[in-house]
Motif scaffolding. Structure first.
Motif, PDB file in Angstrom:
ATOM      1  N   ARG A 206       0.962  -1.206  -0.194  1.00  0.00           N
ATOM      2  CA  ARG A 206       0.029   0.489   0.090  1.00  0.00           C
ATOM      3  C   ARG A 206       1.035   1.252   0.008  1.00  0.00           C
ATOM      4  O   ARG A 206       0.422   2.562   0.230  1.00  0.00           O
ATOM      5  N   SER A 207       2.024   1.209   0.118  1.00  0.00           N
ATOM      6  CA  SER A 207       3.241   2.028   0.086  1.00  0.00           C
ATOM      7  C   SER A 207       3.147   2.993  -1.330  1.00  0.00           C
ATOM      8  O   SER A 207       3.847   4.209  -1.133  1.00  0.00           O
ATOM      9  N   VAL A 208       2.340   2.531  -2.259  1.00  0.00           N
ATOM     10  CA  VAL A 208       2.432   3.028  -4.167  1.00  0.00           C
ATOM     11  C   VAL A 208       1.299   3.369  -4.580  1.00  0.00           C
ATOM     12  O   VAL A 208       0.175   2.264  -4.113  1.00  0.00           O
ATOM     13  N   ASN A 209       0.965   3.923  -5.119  1.00  0.00           N
ATOM     14  CA  ASN A 209      -0.817   4.137  -5.614  1.00  0.00           C
ATOM     15  C   ASN A 209      -0.514   4.327  -7.435  1.00  0.00           C
ATOM     16  O   ASN A 209       0.383   4.689  -7.949  1.00  0.00           O
ATOM     17  N   GLY A 210      -1.444   4.922  -7.901  1.00  0.00           N
ATOM     18  CA  GLY A 210      -1.263   4.658  -9.419  1.00  0.00           C
ATOM     19  C   GLY A 210      -0.907   6.214  -9.534  1.00  0.00           C
ATOM     20  O   GLY A 210      -0.757   6.316 -11.148  1.00  0.00           O
ATOM     21  N   ALA A 211      -0.887   6.635  -9.232  1.00  0.00           N
ATOM     22  CA  ALA A 211      -0.442   8.125  -8.911  1.00  0.00           C
ATOM     23  C   ALA A 211       1.380   8.358  -8.491  1.00  0.00           C
ATOM     24  O   ALA A 211       1.673   9.299  -8.788  1.00  0.00           O
ATOM     25  N   SER A 212       1.990   6.962  -8.124  1.00  0.00           N
ATOM     26  CA  SER A 212       3.299   7.211  -7.258  1.00  0.00           C
ATOM     27  C   SER A 212       4.226   7.713  -8.426  1.00  0.00           C
ATOM     28  O   SER A 212       4.255   7.004  -9.852  1.00  0.00           O
ATOM     29  N   VAL A 213       5.111   8.678  -7.496  1.00  0.00           N
ATOM     30  CA  VAL A 213       6.404   7.932  -8.208  1.00  0.00           C
ATOM     31  C   VAL A 213       7.358   7.162  -7.665  1.00  0.00           C
ATOM     32  O   VAL A 213       7.123   7.593  -6.924  1.00  0.00           O
ATOM     33  N   TYR A 223      16.999   2.329  -2.421  1.00  0.00           N
ATOM     34  CA  TYR A 223      16.362   2.780  -1.348  1.00  0.00           C
ATOM     35  C   TYR A 223      14.982   2.583  -1.934  1.00  0.00           C
ATOM     36  O   TYR A 223      14.597   4.148  -0.541  1.00  0.00           O
ATOM     37  N   ASP A 224      14.746   3.120  -3.030  1.00  0.00           N
ATOM     38  CA  ASP A 224      12.842   3.247  -2.506  1.00  0.00           C
ATOM     39  C   ASP A 224      12.226   3.266  -1.396  1.00  0.00           C
ATOM     40  O   ASP A 224      11.131   4.104  -1.637  1.00  0.00           O
ATOM     41  N   ALA A 225      11.992   1.619  -1.193  1.00  0.00           N
ATOM     42  CA  ALA A 225      11.404   1.751  -0.372  1.00  0.00           C
ATOM     43  C   ALA A 225      11.190   2.244   1.028  1.00  0.00           C
ATOM     44  O   ALA A 225       9.753   2.492   1.808  1.00  0.00           O
ATOM     45  N   TRP A 226      12.231   2.596   1.247  1.00  0.00           N
ATOM     46  CA  TRP A 226      12.804   3.254   2.584  1.00  0.00           C
ATOM     47  C   TRP A 226      11.944   4.670   2.672  1.00  0.00           C
ATOM     48  O   TRP A 226      11.427   5.678   3.160  1.00  0.00           O
ATOM     49  N   LEU A 227      12.159   5.216   1.500  1.00  0.00           N
ATOM     50  CA  LEU A 227      12.621   6.899   0.403  1.00  0.00           C
ATOM     51  C   LEU A 227      10.983   7.499   0.308  1.00  0.00           C
ATOM     52  O   LEU A 227      10.567   8.703   0.488  1.00  0.00           O
ATOM     53  N   ARG A 228       9.814   6.383   0.117  1.00  0.00           N
ATOM     54  CA  ARG A 228       8.852   7.118  -0.909  1.00  0.00           C
ATOM     55  C   ARG A 228       7.862   7.301   0.328  1.00  0.00           C
ATOM     56  O   ARG A 228       7.009   7.576  -0.212  1.00  0.00           O
ATOM     57  N   GLY A 229       7.763   6.932   1.587  1.00  0.00           N
ATOM     58  CA  GLY A 229       6.622   7.070   2.690  1.00  0.00           C
ATOM     59  C   GLY A 229       5.107   6.090   2.535  1.00  0.00           C
ATOM     60  O   GLY A 229       5.692   4.956   1.892  1.00  0.00           O
ATOM     61  N   MET A 230       4.842   6.783   3.268  1.00  0.00           N
ATOM     62  CA  MET A 230       2.876   5.784   2.792  1.00  0.00           C
ATOM     63  C   MET A 230       1.854   6.535   2.698  1.00  0.00           C
ATOM     64  O   MET A 230       2.143   7.642   3.080  1.00  0.00           O
ATOM     65  N   LYS A 554      24.843   4.642   4.494  1.00  0.00           N
ATOM     66  CA  LYS A 554      24.954   3.984   5.554  1.00  0.00           C
ATOM     67  C   LYS A 554      24.036   4.011   6.874  1.00  0.00           C
ATOM     68  O   LYS A 554      24.797   3.440   7.962  1.00  0.00           O
ATOM     69  N   ALA A 555      23.336   4.630   6.353  1.00  0.00           N
ATOM     70  CA  ALA A 555      21.717   4.992   7.351  1.00  0.00           C
ATOM     71  C   ALA A 555      20.769   4.924   6.871  1.00  0.00           C
ATOM     72  O   ALA A 555      20.428   6.535   6.488  1.00  0.00           O
ATOM     73  N   ILE A 556      19.230   4.721   7.553  1.00  0.00           N
ATOM     74  CA  ILE A 556      18.603   5.189   7.138  1.00  0.00           C
ATOM     75  C   ILE A 556      17.420   5.481   8.025  1.00  0.00           C
ATOM     76  O   ILE A 556      18.021   5.111   9.565  1.00  0.00           O
TER      77      ILE A 556
END
Length: 709
Positions: A206-213, A223-230, A554-556
């Motif tokens: 659910r972290s992406v939707n049809g309008a996501s980049v 590291y897209d999964a960490w950067l994209r948010g919810m 190095k870190a998230i």
């Protein structure tokens, strides 16, 4: 009698009519009672649900910072004009045309493109990249970075812009500390594709939707999964025209996490500038071989932490402006980024470009030789040429230095010395040219140093390089035999050289000859490496043989400052070589900047305090000018630079590599900057990573000879 009978019939009809009316009225009342009382709640709820729409609230993407907390990628607000297709669909054709023309005048977006943007990506008429992949209830963005006066006009004149909204949204921004570019490190974003969205839905993501980049390159992708948010969700009530009349419920969006990198923006700036300057200088320099200036069409530079494999800086030319992707990229600009004529700017030469290593290969060959029978006391003839069969392999400029040891051979970069090393092993183990399993100590050593395989850097799309051994030559012959045998059979090769090559390749292209072995020993022939692979191998020379998977991250860190993940250095393996051989080569390379091929570019540099080791290389490529290489290291860092069609190693890349070392330690000529007087090869320079590697976290604050270099 007749009169009375008629009156009775009239009264009877009246009674019947009254009964029918009463019956109908009673039925109506019962139905109304059922609808309003018995089923009232159900229909009220159904009516309400039909007037509530769910709108996605996009999250703010996480920041990307350097090792000192300097922002490399942030977010900015932008006025975005969007169109609610549901509302526009209820307008007449004439009203729709007039509306889109008004929107076009306000946004400076052509009407045909607005039409494309409003088209669902699944539609047969959709144009990839210019279509809508989001929710049908979501207003479709048609313009970003709209001037505020124009955006306010939309807001203040709703009667002229039905179904059109203007609001401020978050877009990627690039602060460019110290003027850096870092495009190939950072990467870029583009809209999620239909297939990607469907896969995410299937996986319950659910972290992406049809309008996501989503991230498409660099750390933005890795590291897209960490950067994209919810994303959040907002339920809004709409009227019969689809206009929002109120909010029903809201689930707030969660911003993405911050990615802390090992990049030092200050060093990155110097590396980028020096690479660009070296390329510009090479293009103004006359090539005595081709009798024209060097083309210098591409280049790369890498700075690694020798003890951890962390990437301190990495640059590639040509490059691009990552901001061109913000808000959507034009077809013209996208074509340029993929254009060979423009140098394919999207390709990072640092970890995706593959080049013959030339003489920078010789330290690895030396370790291999010293671990397989050769001794440090052995002397071989550095003659002006070396005969292999009917071919004479020359030394650079036919220079001759007599019998010398391995250390001198490295410092002088003597080709004929290493030809003899390669030829000896070929005679001893591989004189059967068709034996694909023949022992080859030099090939084994190259693989032990990580060549021929990806380094494992945390950047997508890394090239593996190529070890042109017997197995590769057999596989290549099988793949290309049909093509070259046809050229040979039909005589359609365009040149005499190609006719001869096609004939020999068709018959014996799988044979690993002595010429292949001697070329391999000096980093020529069909062997290819990436600058990052070479940098990692030299880091192993520095640290005693440990091969690391290079790391940019190095870190998230979460938005509230909590460290969610530490990305520690990862050991990929150890070079199976004796300490004596590694130490010997290490000490030999100390002489290159002092008395060897790099000395004329390091005059006045405080080598007594900054113990730079190095190797130069000028790799020849069929049909092109030579590739310039300089690979250097000390006890802390590795600095490698490569410029394709750039000339000699020391002449072209030497000054730039020196300037990078000066920036790392703050030294200039004989002087040492204040605070750096104790840099005797062990004290790191200013800019020590704030996320320490011990886990502690501190506050942010094809066949050719080498030119012998």
């Amino acid at each position: 009698m007749t009169s009375q009978a008629g009156e009775r019939r009239s009264r009877l009809r009246l009674v019947v009519i009254q009964a029918l009316v009463f019956s109908l009225f009673a039925t109506l009342m019962v139905r109304l009672y059922y609808l309003q009382v018995v089923s009232g709640d159900h229909y009220a709820e159904q009516a309400a649900s039909q007037s509530v729409r769910e709108v996605v609230v996009q999250p703010q993407r996480g920041l990307i910072v350097d090792d000192m907390g300097r922002p490399l990628v942030t977010n900015r607000t932008s006025w975005v004009v969007s169109i609610d297709r549901g509302t526009v669909a209820k307008l007449s054709d004439d009203e729709q045309r007039a509306l889109l023309h008004r929107v076009s005048r306000v946004t400076d977006v052509a009407v045909p493109r607005i039409h494309r943007l409003l088209t669902d990506c699944g539609d047969d008429k959709a144009v990839q990249g210019d279509c809508w992949n989001g929710s049908p209830y979501q207003p479709v963005p048609v313009a970003v970075d709209v001037p505020q006066p124009m955006a306010l006009r939309v807001l203040e004149q709703p009667e002229d812009f039905p179904g059109v909204t203007a609001e401020q949204q978050s877009l990627r921004d690039y602060p460019r500390p110290f003027g850096i570019n870092a495009a190939h490190l950072l990467g870029y974003l583009s809209p999620i594709t239909g297939a990607e969205y469907e896969r995410a839905q299937k996986d319950g993501d659910r972290s992406v939707n049809g309008a996501s980049v989503v991230g498409r390159a660099g750390v933005e992708k890795e590291y897209d999964a960490w950067l994209r948010g919810m994303p959040g969700y907002q339920q809004v009530a709409v009227d019969s025209m689809g206009r929002v009349i109120g909010d029903e419920a809201t689930v707030s969006a969660q911003p993405g996490d911050t990615l802390v990198t090992s990049i030092d923006a200050k060093v990155q700036s110097v590396v980028e500038q020096q690479l660009a300057d070296a390329i510009r200088t090479a293009r103004k320099t006359f090539d005595p071989v081709t009798h024209k200036n060097y083309v210098a069409d591409q280049g790369a530079a890498v700075v690694l932490d020798a003890h951890t494999g962390r990437v301190v800086a990495m640059a590639s030319e040509p490059t691009y402006d990552p901001s061109v992707w913000v808000g959507g990229i034009s077809k013209k600009e996208l074509s340029r980024l993929y254009s060979a004529a423009a140098g394919t700017p999207l390709l990072s030469r640092a970890f995706q470009g593959q080049f013959a290593p030339g003489s920078t290969w010789k330290p690895v060959m030396s370790v291999g030789a010293l671990n397989n029978g050769f001794k440090t006391t052995d002397e071989l003839d550095c003659s002006s040429g070396f005969q292999v069969g009917s071919r004479l392999f020359h030394n650079y400029e036919s220079a001759s230095y007599g019998f010398i040891h391995f250390d001198q051979a490295l410092q002088l970069s003597c080709d004929t010395f290493f030809y003899r090393v390669g030829y000896k092993f070929w005679q001893e183990y591989g004189s059967d040219e068709t034996d694909v399993h023949a022992k080859d100590p030099l090939v084994s050593e190259a693989k032990a140093f990580g060549f021929g395989s990806p380094t494992g850097v945390d950047l997508p799309g890394e090239a593996s390089g190529r070890i042109a051994d017997r197995a590769w030559k057999l596989a290549y012959w099988r793949e290309m035999k049909g093509y070259y045998c046809k050229l040979d059979r039909t005589g359609t090769a365009k040149t005499a050289y190609m006719r001869l090559f096609a004939h020999e390749f068709c018959l014996e292209g799988n044979h690993y000859r002595a010429g292949d072995a001697v070329n391999f020993a000096i980093g020529q022939g069909d062997t290819l490496v990436t600058p990052l692979q070479l940098a990692r191998a030299y880091a192993a020379l520095s640290n005693g043989g440990t091969l690391y998977e290079p790391r940019v991250a190095k870190a998230i860190v979460s938005p509230d400052g909590t460290v969610l993940r530490r990305i520690a250095p990862k050991v990929a393996g150890h070079v199976p070589a004796s300490k004596q051989s590694m130490d010997y080569v290490d000490q030999a390379l100390l002489g290159t900047p002092k008395v060897g091929t790099l000395a004329w570019k390091f005059t006045g540099f405080p080598l007594d305090r900054v113990h730079v080791r190095g190797k130069t290389g000028s790799a020849e490529v069929l049909g092109k000018q030579s590739t310039s290489w300089v690979a250097t290291y000390d006890d802390n860092y590795v600095v490698v630079m490569m410029i394709s069609q750039g000339g000699t190693g020391s002449g072209t890349s030497g000054p730039a590599v020196r300037a990078i070392w000066e920036s790392l330690y703050g030294v200039h000529g004989e002087s040492v900057s204040p605070g750096d007087s104790d840099i005797a090869g062990v004290t790191p320079p200013d800019g020590l990573p704030t996320f320490m590697d011990d886990g502690a976290i501190l506050p942010p604050g094809h066949d050719a000879r080498s030119k012998g270099e």
